[in-house]
Design a protein around this motif. Sequence first.
Motif, PDB file in Angstrom:
ATOM      1  N   ARG B  27       0.858  -1.183   0.000  1.00 20.43           N
ATOM      2  CA  ARG B  27       0.000   0.000   0.000  1.00 20.43           C
ATOM      3  C   ARG B  27       0.889   1.225   0.000  1.00 20.43           C
ATOM      4  O   ARG B  27       1.869   1.292   0.727  1.00 20.43           O
ATOM      5  CB  ARG B  27      -0.907   0.019   1.219  1.00 20.43           C
ATOM      6  CG  ARG B  27      -2.036  -0.995   1.156  1.00 20.43           C
ATOM      7  CD  ARG B  27      -3.073  -0.680   2.227  1.00 20.43           C
ATOM      8  NE  ARG B  27      -3.684   0.636   2.027  1.00 20.43           N
ATOM      9  CZ  ARG B  27      -4.675   0.855   1.158  1.00 20.43           C
ATOM     10  NH1 ARG B  27      -5.144  -0.122   0.422  1.00 20.43           N
ATOM     11  NH2 ARG B  27      -5.192   2.056   1.039  1.00 20.43           N
ATOM     12  N   VAL B  28       0.548   2.188  -0.808  1.00 16.30           N
ATOM     13  CA  VAL B  28       1.313   3.427  -0.843  1.00 16.30           C
ATOM     14  C   VAL B  28       0.361   4.552  -0.477  1.00 16.30           C
ATOM     15  O   VAL B  28      -0.691   4.693  -1.090  1.00 16.30           O
ATOM     16  CB  VAL B  28       1.892   3.671  -2.252  1.00 16.30           C
ATOM     17  CG1 VAL B  28       2.714   4.946  -2.271  1.00 16.30           C
ATOM     18  CG2 VAL B  28       2.729   2.479  -2.699  1.00 16.30           C
ATOM     19  N   GLU B  29       0.740   5.320   0.545  1.00 19.92           N
ATOM     20  CA  GLU B  29      -0.129   6.429   0.952  1.00 19.92           C
ATOM     21  C   GLU B  29       0.376   7.740   0.371  1.00 19.92           C
ATOM     22  O   GLU B  29       1.548   7.870   0.015  1.00 19.92           O
ATOM     23  CB  GLU B  29      -0.169   6.533   2.490  1.00 19.92           C
ATOM     24  CG  GLU B  29      -0.691   5.300   3.199  1.00 19.92           C
ATOM     25  CD  GLU B  29      -2.087   4.888   2.733  1.00 19.92           C
ATOM     26  OE1 GLU B  29      -2.845   5.749   2.211  1.00 19.92           O
ATOM     27  OE2 GLU B  29      -2.425   3.701   2.890  1.00 19.92           O
ATOM     28  N   GLU B  30      -0.499   8.698   0.316  1.00 22.35           N
ATOM     29  CA  GLU B  30      -0.140  10.005  -0.207  1.00 22.35           C
ATOM     30  C   GLU B  30       1.045  10.573   0.577  1.00 22.35           C
ATOM     31  O   GLU B  30       1.068  10.521   1.799  1.00 22.35           O
ATOM     32  CB  GLU B  30      -1.340  10.940  -0.090  1.00 22.35           C
ATOM     33  CG  GLU B  30      -1.265  12.061  -1.080  1.00 22.35           C
ATOM     34  CD  GLU B  30      -2.650  12.537  -1.505  1.00 22.35           C
ATOM     35  OE1 GLU B  30      -3.635  11.824  -1.262  1.00 22.35           O
ATOM     36  OE2 GLU B  30      -2.722  13.621  -2.079  1.00 22.35           O
ATOM     37  N   LEU B 140       6.968  16.309 -13.135  1.00 27.44           N
ATOM     38  CA  LEU B 140       6.246  17.198 -12.217  1.00 27.44           C
ATOM     39  C   LEU B 140       5.187  17.998 -12.973  1.00 27.44           C
ATOM     40  O   LEU B 140       4.091  18.240 -12.462  1.00 27.44           O
ATOM     41  CB  LEU B 140       7.225  18.150 -11.528  1.00 27.44           C
ATOM     42  CG  LEU B 140       8.162  17.535 -10.492  1.00 27.44           C
ATOM     43  CD1 LEU B 140       9.207  18.555 -10.061  1.00 27.44           C
ATOM     44  CD2 LEU B 140       7.376  17.034  -9.291  1.00 27.44           C
ATOM     45  N   ALA B 141       5.523  18.386 -14.200  1.00 26.11           N
ATOM     46  CA  ALA B 141       4.603  19.210 -14.980  1.00 26.11           C
ATOM     47  C   ALA B 141       3.305  18.477 -15.299  1.00 26.11           C
ATOM     48  O   ALA B 141       2.276  19.092 -15.541  1.00 26.11           O
ATOM     49  CB  ALA B 141       5.281  19.659 -16.279  1.00 26.11           C
ATOM     50  N   LEU B 142       3.357  17.155 -15.301  1.00 21.34           N
ATOM     51  CA  LEU B 142       2.128  16.382 -15.516  1.00 21.34           C
ATOM     52  C   LEU B 142       1.213  16.476 -14.300  1.00 21.34           C
ATOM     53  O   LEU B 142       0.049  16.133 -14.373  1.00 21.34           O
ATOM     54  CB  LEU B 142       2.462  14.909 -15.760  1.00 21.34           C
ATOM     55  CG  LEU B 142       3.118  14.544 -17.072  1.00 21.34           C
ATOM     56  CD1 LEU B 142       3.589  13.099 -17.022  1.00 21.34           C
ATOM     57  CD2 LEU B 142       2.143  14.724 -18.221  1.00 21.34           C
ATOM     58  N   GLU B 167      18.606  17.108  -4.096  1.00 15.78           N
ATOM     59  CA  GLU B 167      17.613  17.956  -4.758  1.00 15.78           C
ATOM     60  C   GLU B 167      16.262  17.267  -4.845  1.00 15.78           C
ATOM     61  O   GLU B 167      15.216  17.881  -4.641  1.00 15.78           O
ATOM     62  CB  GLU B 167      18.109  18.372  -6.145  1.00 15.78           C
ATOM     63  CG  GLU B 167      19.321  19.285  -6.046  1.00 15.78           C
ATOM     64  CD  GLU B 167      19.816  19.769  -7.404  1.00 15.78           C
ATOM     65  OE1 GLU B 167      18.987  19.886  -8.323  1.00 15.78           O
ATOM     66  OE2 GLU B 167      21.031  20.006  -7.526  1.00 15.78           O
ATOM     67  N   LEU B 168      16.297  15.966  -5.118  1.00 12.57           N
ATOM     68  CA  LEU B 168      15.036  15.232  -5.229  1.00 12.57           C
ATOM     69  C   LEU B 168      14.295  15.230  -3.896  1.00 12.57           C
ATOM     70  O   LEU B 168      13.075  15.425  -3.842  1.00 12.57           O
ATOM     71  CB  LEU B 168      15.300  13.800  -5.694  1.00 12.57           C
ATOM     72  CG  LEU B 168      14.065  12.908  -5.784  1.00 12.57           C
ATOM     73  CD1 LEU B 168      13.065  13.456  -6.793  1.00 12.57           C
ATOM     74  CD2 LEU B 168      14.456  11.476  -6.160  1.00 12.57           C
ATOM     75  N   GLU B 175       7.082  19.885  -2.742  1.00  8.81           N
ATOM     76  CA  GLU B 175       5.921  19.707  -3.607  1.00  8.81           C
ATOM     77  C   GLU B 175       4.938  18.674  -3.058  1.00  8.81           C
ATOM     78  O   GLU B 175       3.891  18.440  -3.646  1.00  8.81           O
ATOM     79  CB  GLU B 175       6.379  19.276  -5.014  1.00  8.81           C
ATOM     80  CG  GLU B 175       7.424  20.172  -5.649  1.00  8.81           C
ATOM     81  CD  GLU B 175       6.839  21.503  -6.094  1.00  8.81           C
ATOM     82  OE1 GLU B 175       5.708  21.499  -6.610  1.00  8.81           O
ATOM     83  OE2 GLU B 175       7.510  22.540  -5.895  1.00  8.81           O
ATOM     84  N   ARG B 176       5.299  18.025  -1.977  1.00  7.12           N
ATOM     85  CA  ARG B 176       4.435  17.023  -1.350  1.00  7.12           C
ATOM     86  C   ARG B 176       3.976  15.974  -2.364  1.00  7.12           C
ATOM     87  O   ARG B 176       2.786  15.789  -2.612  1.00  7.12           O
ATOM     88  CB  ARG B 176       3.207  17.671  -0.718  1.00  7.12           C
ATOM     89  CG  ARG B 176       3.611  18.708   0.289  1.00  7.12           C
ATOM     90  CD  ARG B 176       2.437  19.340   0.975  1.00  7.12           C
ATOM     91  NE  ARG B 176       2.937  20.354   1.900  1.00  7.12           N
ATOM     92  CZ  ARG B 176       3.467  20.054   3.086  1.00  7.12           C
ATOM     93  NH1 ARG B 176       3.535  18.824   3.494  1.00  7.12           N
ATOM     94  NH2 ARG B 176       3.928  21.020   3.857  1.00  7.12           N
ATOM     95  N   LYS B 177       4.930  15.313  -2.947  1.00  2.44           N
ATOM     96  CA  LYS B 177       4.623  14.306  -3.957  1.00  2.44           C
ATOM     97  C   LYS B 177       4.686  12.912  -3.360  1.00  2.44           C
ATOM     98  O   LYS B 177       5.271  12.703  -2.294  1.00  2.44           O
ATOM     99  CB  LYS B 177       5.636  14.412  -5.112  1.00  2.44           C
ATOM    100  CG  LYS B 177       5.462  15.658  -5.946  1.00  2.44           C
ATOM    101  CD  LYS B 177       4.138  15.618  -6.650  1.00  2.44           C
ATOM    102  CE  LYS B 177       3.839  16.930  -7.361  1.00  2.44           C
ATOM    103  NZ  LYS B 177       2.451  16.998  -7.813  1.00  2.44           N
ATOM    104  N   THR B 178       4.073  11.985  -4.052  1.00  5.36           N
ATOM    105  CA  THR B 178       4.183  10.580  -3.713  1.00  5.36           C
ATOM    106  C   THR B 178       5.128   9.951  -4.731  1.00  5.36           C
ATOM    107  O   THR B 178       4.956  10.153  -5.935  1.00  5.36           O
ATOM    108  CB  THR B 178       2.805   9.894  -3.815  1.00  5.36           C
ATOM    109  OG1 THR B 178       1.862  10.679  -3.113  1.00  5.36           O
ATOM    110  CG2 THR B 178       2.862   8.487  -3.263  1.00  5.36           C
TER     111      THR B 178
END
Lengths: 269, 245
Positions: B27-30, B140-142, B167-168, B175-178
């Motif tokens: 399971r992957v959470e936000e 990211l642009a997507l 940097e990543l 950006e609070r990405k998953t």
Amino acid sequence: MMDRQVKDTILRVVRYIAGIGIIFLLWHIAAAIANYGREVYFPTPFSTLSGLMDYLKGKPLYGTGILNHTAISLIRWFKGFALAALIGVGLGIAMGYYQFLFDLFIPVVTFLQIIPGLAWVPVALLLFGLGEGATFFMIFITSLPPVIVNTAGGIRETPPVYMRASRMMGLKGMETFFRILIPASSLSIINGLRIALASGWRVLIAAEMVVGSAQGLGYVIIQSRWSLDFVSAFSVIVIIAAIGLFIEKVLFQIIEDKLRRRMGFERIL
Amino acid sequence: MISIENISRTYRSKEGLIRALSHINLRVEEGDFISLIGPSGCGKSTLINMIAGFLKPSEGEIKLKGKPVRKPGPDRGVVFQENSLFPWMTVEENLYLALRNSNRTVDYYLDIVGLKGFHKAYPHELSGGMKQKVSIARTLALNPEVILMDEPFSSLDEQTRIQLDYELKEIWERERKTIIFVTHSIEEAIFLSTKVVLLTKRPGSIQREWELDRKKRWNFYSPEMLSLREEMKNSMDLCCKDCKL
Ligand SMILES: Nc1ncnc2c1ncn2[C@@H]1O[C@H](COP(=O)(O)OP(=O)(O)OP(=O)(O)O)[C@@H](O)[C@H]1O
Ligand SMILES: [Mg+2]
């Protein structure tokens, strides 16, 4: 950096001219030997070039000027080539993309490719009779296979990662073709067109010699055989070679270099 | 947010059927940063490609926000291992393709990866590290739900790789990405992740998971990094002695 490039280019041009010089030298030697104690005159480079000059200045040649013959041949050539390019690129793209079309058409294309241009003479004559239609057909049919094969090959060899990236971004239908697949295979497509143009040119001259067209460079060559005026034939051959070289080494080289740079391929080479 | 439900994948090849993955549940959470590690050939790329929609699972199902994954789409951005920027387009044009459905600008995303001013450059004019940065900017642009990265930095030298790791991580936090990330470097996995998942050798299944403190600032050569690394390495050796990462 720039200086070296210029120097390299100049050096290449000089070598190229020297190469052409070798052709003229060999030709001259051959002419000298052939003319040794014989009736029919074998034109030397000099007599050919001076004959060519006369024709270029307007001396008539079997009904019309040499420039007219050239223009007529060029137009014929271009018409057949243009249709082959249009159909070939279109069909090639479709065949490259859809495996079933590839499987369906590739035997036909291979078959067409194997047949030498001149072997189409009887077919052309049966279908179109003597005249324009027959030459057009012969140019078309010999130019078509290389365009299809190279275009389809280019599409099929597009790195899978490009297609994946494109699907990931949600590109659809025509967008995929125009923005991804066609640019990715453009070098291959250009290469196909180049081969097509060269084989079309060869078969055009041959076709004009055989399927009866009262004008054109091939026609001049075959006519000169009857009147033993070989200087005119040789003049025409010089023109044919010059045009072929121009298309191949100048026009297409420029297009290809531009593309390579645009596509970022020049680094690889 | 993503649920990977009992996924298996079998390949058909000349040698017969190859079972690459076996019964994966994850399971992957936000906001998660998940790293997949495991011996070469254990099916990490296979798993990533199935989440991306490039491959179909032989068994099981992958769901994104409850909806089964069927094909690739912009909700799952991928940063590929090899250069996947289109060489005939400038950086700007490459980004535009991804930006079609967004009102953000190319500038905005180039700025995120620190490449402002490279609009007009062609990919071949960039270094390997810069290319991968543009690739990240494109993803990211997507504005995807999840970013999938399959060994994105493995072709770079160690120094550049560590630089990009920093940097990543910053981008991920800001950006609070998953992110789901595949790597051969255990340190990299520890440095970046909220969770590290270790797969067994083929057919890959989950051998062990490590939950990490998401606030922690790891130092690449610190003792705790090295000892955790040792632990993971030993864990892998348990399943196969001579497996190479
Ligand atoms: N197209 C394919 N056909 C047949 N077998 C495949 C195919 N792709 C992958 N495999 C097999 O499936 C297994 C898993 O491959 P995968 O690429 O997912 O491994 P990986 O964990 O990403 O390895 P690496 O760390 O070396 O990248 C491999 O052992 C490979 O032999
Ligand atoms: Mg892999």
